[in-house]
Scaffold this motif. Structure first.
Motif, short mmCIF file in Angstrom:
data_model
loop_
_atom_site.label_atom_id
_atom_site.label_comp_id
_atom_site.label_asym_id
_atom_site.label_seq_id
_atom_site.Cartn_x
_atom_site.Cartn_y
_atom_site.Cartn_z
N ASP A 1 59.29 29.19 -40.73
CA ASP A 1 59.85 29.26 -39.87
C ASP A 1 58.60 30.23 -39.28
OD1 ASP A 1 62.16 29.33 -39.70
OD2 ASP A 1 62.91 31.88 -40.32
N ALA B 1 56.46 25.47 -31.51
CA ALA B 1 57.41 26.32 -30.00
C ALA B 1 56.46 26.40 -29.05
CB ALA B 1 58.81 27.32 -30.82
N MET B 2 55.53 26.87 -29.84
CA MET B 2 54.53 27.81 -28.87
C MET B 2 53.36 26.56 -28.22
SD MET B 2 52.73 30.85 -30.58
CE MET B 2 53.62 31.93 -31.43
N MET C 1 62.29 36.85 -37.95
CA MET C 1 63.65 36.67 -38.86
C MET C 1 64.35 37.36 -39.97
SD MET C 1 66.63 33.70 -37.23
CE MET C 1 64.65 32.42 -37.15
N ARG D 1 57.66 27.04 -37.52
CA ARG D 1 58.20 26.18 -36.26
C ARG D 1 58.21 26.96 -34.72
NH1 ARG D 1 64.13 25.00 -39.44
NH2 ARG D 1 64.34 22.65 -39.12
N THR D 2 58.26 28.50 -34.83
CA THR D 2 57.78 29.45 -34.09
C THR D 2 56.38 28.82 -33.33
OG1 THR D 2 58.46 31.26 -35.13
CG2 THR D 2 57.09 31.85 -34.24
N GLU E 1 59.29 36.08 -43.54
CA GLU E 1 58.97 35.27 -42.91
C GLU E 1 58.98 34.05 -43.37
OE1 GLU E 1 58.63 33.78 -38.71
OE2 GLU E 1 57.02 34.19 -39.77
N LEU F 1 64.15 29.05 -30.66
CA LEU F 1 62.88 28.66 -30.52
C LEU F 1 62.44 28.47 -29.14
CD1 LEU F 1 62.71 26.15 -33.66
CD2 LEU F 1 61.28 28.14 -33.61
N VAL G 1 55.58 31.84 -24.12
CA VAL G 1 53.95 31.10 -23.36
C VAL G 1 53.43 31.27 -21.85
CG1 VAL G 1 52.37 29.09 -23.52
CG2 VAL G 1 53.88 30.03 -25.88
N PHE H 1 45.98 31.34 -37.71
CA PHE H 1 46.46 31.75 -38.21
C PHE H 1 46.43 32.29 -39.63
CE2 PHE H 1 50.09 32.52 -41.08
CZ PHE H 1 51.82 33.29 -40.03
N THR I 1 53.73 38.65 -41.08
CA THR I 1 55.26 37.32 -41.62
C THR I 1 56.18 37.74 -42.84
OG1 THR I 1 52.93 36.26 -41.77
CG2 THR I 1 54.14 36.47 -39.73
N VAL J 1 60.35 31.53 -28.22
CA VAL J 1 58.96 31.16 -28.18
C VAL J 1 58.22 30.71 -27.24
CG1 VAL J 1 57.76 30.70 -29.80
CG2 VAL J 1 59.69 31.89 -30.65
N GLY J 2 58.48 29.63 -27.03
CA GLY J 2 58.08 28.20 -25.62
C GLY J 2 58.09 28.64 -24.75
#
Lengths: 319, 319, 319
Positions: free
Chosen positions: C103, C110-111, B281, C106-107, C99, B300, B307, C88, C96, B303-304
């Motif tokens: 974020d 969220a995976m 974003m 959190r991304t 970003e 979010l 996968v 990463f 990124t 994002v999950g």
């Protein structure tokens, strides 16, 4: 990196018991050792074997020169043996600035990593580290300077055996291109001699042929047509573009005119000639599309053989 | 990369038996195929499934454009299926300079890699490789040019289904932003049509909306307030900063003023509106913090869902 | 990255039940928690343990500053616990840009990634993310600003225990070098205090020593000979070359003359003195070859201990 005296790769790689401890060069490798690696690789190629022999073992790809194909091939080989892979790309790592290759190696070795697949711009750099490695550590030379790229030599021999049978005594092979700067060519020459190839022809412009003992026993020519006449296999080499800047080659067009392999020239070779190239190819320079993608080309089969050849090596050293 | 005639992604991806061989685009995908992928992804989301269906299978992330989020998401999806991952980042690789994408692909394919997750800046680049891939090889388009990003479309639909139920016929959806340059928007549009979304509104400045058939059947507006009025879902797009340099957008402030989603504007939407964004974003440009982090945001959760959506795709293609 | 009030790492890392949720700093860590980690690490070192406790768990190395050694060490630790690793590298990631670290975190969280090994140039950056992490997520500080590098502190203590026994009450330790800018020194100081080290001497040029409460209770000297006199352990710090540009150090030669550890100086220490260095070493600057490679050096043992110390931490947080 300095050691007391220059170490000889072929001495370092064999233990006192004659067992292979590292793979640094094919030069001086006993024929039964070389053939056992090829036999095991062929077995793995036939079965598509995936095993867990190296489960729990860590293999580090330690690249002081960039490479993608060779690194991926070793990574895939390691995965198919169940090993854990750690990648160390010294060509992009900024954190080890100032640290010697020896300290980097010793550090990763101290993490419990047992296998090292190493590429380095300097001749002998892998052997120097092998000479000081701990008893449980094995190094595979994935290319050092112009000296050797032994797993490329192995995969090339595996490819030739599949096409031409195990007996190389009647085989006529031409190696074409920048032999002077090529570790691939040197490892191929080592292997072809060990396996008793019938005739080895080497062809390239004078500026790109070595002037030392590398070509002992080879038929040397600057004429591609003569080199190809009746040969059973042609091993093309990649032309590094920096040879132009160095003034060793006039232009790509000129190189292609004299040393580029096209279908017309290939007709001089035996009917069942096979063509190899270590990749990546400069299409239209050392090799034409029609040859690279034609029925004589074993170039993609080489890539597949690369994985099993490297599996055989890693298993032999670490299994 | 050239093939005889331009290949049509939607043709290439389906085998003669109607089975999905590659995932190149959602455009033209039969609704049952799309829904089966969504159902399987939901099943995996519910169970937190980790299996070994792709054990021994190698998946290569072949990125000719940089990406971190998408690459990590596919990597995690591959890991959860027990696959081995090989990463090829062509955007940083110096060794393949001069090698064509086709040769790079064929080389890695020849290593026995069966799955390819590919991103490329050119429209159709993934489909071109899929058209020449071997029978056991599957390609997943992880974004090509402005054409398609089908797994993003899948994860967005999965997210919408979780929030709004499987029947999209009464659903009013607004897609807001740079639709012209967005492969995400195209894949969302393909999927929303296949799933029979009730109304699709597209909103953005004229310079950022496509002038071709992309928007067929959509309600098009340049007025964000009108686009939001009573909608059930808002799909925001990332504003690429190069649009400023290209003169397509005046300034970030100006863009935010007219097309930035803030809480005040969001009140025009349905009470239970949900907000999606593919990330990363530009906070304060196309979306405000209060929206991005607010109760309507599913960002979010997207994002999950990414996968499991990718797991469903890889399992369908390679399992 | 902003949170309501500055979070205190030592508060954030312990749950209400006193259980370790994150490892952010050794400062304030209850002695039994610290000793339990050391005991478990020692057990793993003794047994060469490889287990599958984290099978199916994903660990992300989230590096906002480049590092190779620490990243590889955590990667190996994760592999030996059966975890899946995602890397990463924000220092090279271009995608990124813009970003926030929050974020990005959190991304990836969220995976479904549960473990984060994070390095960041800002003090407190890891703690800030830990403060907002979900209930199943654990962060390990792999170095933040000058604040802390707790796993380095752990591995240093493990190395000292192996050499000197578990009772540190009679131990005289010298920490030498750029303590002011060193998170390693701070974590060592925290740990040595918790474990009740008999005497802690800190030595370096005035410009490289902190002027705050960091050195409370330490004997501070600018004279290396005095610092070494009779000590049981010397912990050398790396001299960052940017200290020259900043004018804090005159020259490498000058630094070596006054604060470089050579064999002559080391003779002032106890006969069974041990020498530690976190690496990578500037040989000939802060440490001479004869010391680094000599019988007192535990530098490579530190590296091996790093893997088991990190295994113990990851297992405690995620197991």
């Amino acid at each position: 990196m300095t050691v007391q005296e220059p170490c000889v790769a072929s001495d370092v790689q064999l233990g006192d018991d004659g067992r292979l401890r590292h793979l640094l060069t094919l030069d001086g490798l006993p024929r039964p050792v070389l053939e056992a690696l090829l036999d095991r690789a062929q077995e793995m190629a036939d079965s598509g074997e995936i095993n867990a022999r190296l489960s729990g073992t860590a293999v580090c790809t330690l690249f002081f020169e960039p490479s993608t194909r060779t690194r991926l091939s070793f990574q895939r080989a390691s995965q198919r043996l169940g090993a854990d892979v750690l990648a160390f790309d010294a060509s992009t790592s900024s954190t080890t600035k100032g640290e010697t290759a020896l300290d980097t190696f010793r550090t990763i070795e101290a993490m419990g990593v047992r296998g090292f697949v190493m590429r380095h711009a300097c001749d002998g750099a892998v052997a120097e580290l092998a000479a000081v490695a701990g008893p449980g550590t094995a190094l595979v030379n994935a290319g050092d300077g112009r000296s050797a790229h032994p797993t490329q030599g192995l995969l090339d021999m595996l490819t030739l055996r599949q096409a031409k049978g195990r007996d190389f005594s009647g085989l006529k092979v031409a190696i074409v291109g920048d032999v002077r700067h090529s570790r691939v060519a040197r490892s191929d020459l080592h292997a072809l001699r060990i396996l008793g190839a019938g005739e080895i022809r080497v062809c390239g412009p004078a500026a790109l042929l070595p002037d030392d003992a590398t070509l002992a026993g080879c038929t040397v020519t600057h004429d591609l047509d003569a080199a190809l006449d009746g040969v059973d296999a042609v091993m093309m080499l990649r032309l590094q573009r920096e040879r132009m800047a160095e003034g060793l080659v006039g232009s790509l067009e000129d190189y292609h005119l004299h040393y580029g392999l096209d279908m017309r020239r290939l007709r001089r070779a035996a009917n069942d000639v096979v063509v190899l190239h270590p990749g990546p190819m400069n299409r239209g320079v050392e090799i034409d599309d029609a040859v690279a993608d034609g029925p004589s080309s074993l170039i993609l089969r080489q890539v597949g053989n690369g994985v099993v050849a490297r599996m055989a090596v890693l298993e032999a050293l670490l299994g």
